[in-house]
Design an enzyme around this catalytic site. Sequence first.
Site, PDB file in Angstrom:
ATOM      1  N   LYS A   1      56.596  54.304  49.489  1.00  0.00           N
ATOM      2  CA  LYS A   1      55.514  54.544  48.518  1.00  0.00           C
ATOM      3  C   LYS A   1      54.196  54.775  49.259  1.00  0.00           C
ATOM      4  CE  LYS A   1      54.794  49.586  48.006  1.00  0.00           C
ATOM      5  NZ  LYS A   1      55.162  48.402  47.223  1.00  0.00           N
TER       6      LYS A   1
ATOM      7  N   TYR B   1      22.239  51.997  58.633  1.00  0.00           N
ATOM      8  CA  TYR B   1      21.748  51.740  57.268  1.00  0.00           C
ATOM      9  C   TYR B   1      21.417  50.256  57.092  1.00  0.00           C
ATOM     10  CZ  TYR B   1      23.313  56.295  55.561  1.00  0.00           C
ATOM     11  OH  TYR B   1      23.475  57.629  55.334  1.00  0.00           O
TER      12      TYR B   1
END
Length: 372
Positions: A35, A265
């Site tokens: 998956k 940042y």
Amino acid sequence: MYRIWVEISLDQLAANYHAVRLVVGEGVVVAPVLKADAYRHGSVEVAHRLQQEGAQWVAVSNAEEGVVLRESGIRLRILVMGDFLPHERDALVEYSLTPVIHSLERLKEYDRMAEALDRILPCHLKLDTGMGRLGVRATPQQTAESVAAARHLYVEGLMTHFASASDFSTSQTAEQIARYEDVLQTMGQMGIQPPLQHLGSSATIAYGIRQAFGTMVRPGLAIYGYITPSKGAAPQPELNVLPALTWKSRLVEIKEIPEGAQVGYGATWRTQRTTRLGIVAAGYADGIPHALSNRGQVIVDGYLAPIVGAVSMDLITVDLNGVPPARVGDTVTLLGRENGVRWDAEDIAAAAGTISYSVLCGIGNRVKRVYV
Ligand SMILES: *Cc1c(COP(=O)(O)O)cnc(C)c1O
């Protein structure tokens, strides 16, 4: 030449598959879980290699993932483990996918659909033995009666899923096994015995919980080379697997900045001394967890270099003071091993406060894939 890429060893994946087979033994079917694009290792490539290695089954989460494998030429049995919506039912039949049914109502519906098609359709039935997610939560008697009544279905598998498979400080797994056994026994008394009995995934195999091997196991993480660390008094892991994926990028810039300079940042990092700062072409858009800001590391030229400042969308900044040989263009290992230095999905997960699964599944679309 790429800016950011993963290198995947299909040989290592094959070795991990055989390591799983060695632990569970001849009589147990191994259904590797592919998956989420094989935990971002590439489900088509992984499935083809497993098919070559003699696998009989693979498991995916939804019908679409199964269709992708079928269309790529995979002939293996494909188990669709997640629930399916009404519009996905046709694809199950058209592409010969084997669904897991999660409630007695859905069992009845699927039986009616099989009857309308005048076919006997195979399916597996999932029991919710305590996970509290998908699966049948009816009494053993009701469950067995519903299976008996579904005359157009071949319930070839009975499954459940553990909530705390690597946690040996709780009795939850033992309780789940007991509830599963109860249903299996009740079904047996009515003459129903699904040949594929499966409960366990990677942790069950890795820690050798034999009473939960049944006749089939569903390893995901172990195929990709990881064993989740245990809690409590765990048995010694029996499984020998190694990570198959290495994640790499490059130093796009190196510059020296003075003591006291701010980085990134929010200016969450300030240099304590003159610093050789490396700028790496990898950011949260590629799947680097933002939580690695000021907490993570990378490997450059065989040395660990700390991530400093905030992880940004396309870049991270690293302190290269401890990496004398670093040059612009050098390869940076974001996840993997280099010269005996390890920084893998488990290390990243620990630093970022998440799990290795999420680190692997988070590897972004922009990251190229190279099979080595
Ligand atoms: C994802 C999944 C697995 C595989 O789990 P791992 O811990 O990766 O081995 C097995 N069974 C079900 C139902 C799953 O959803």
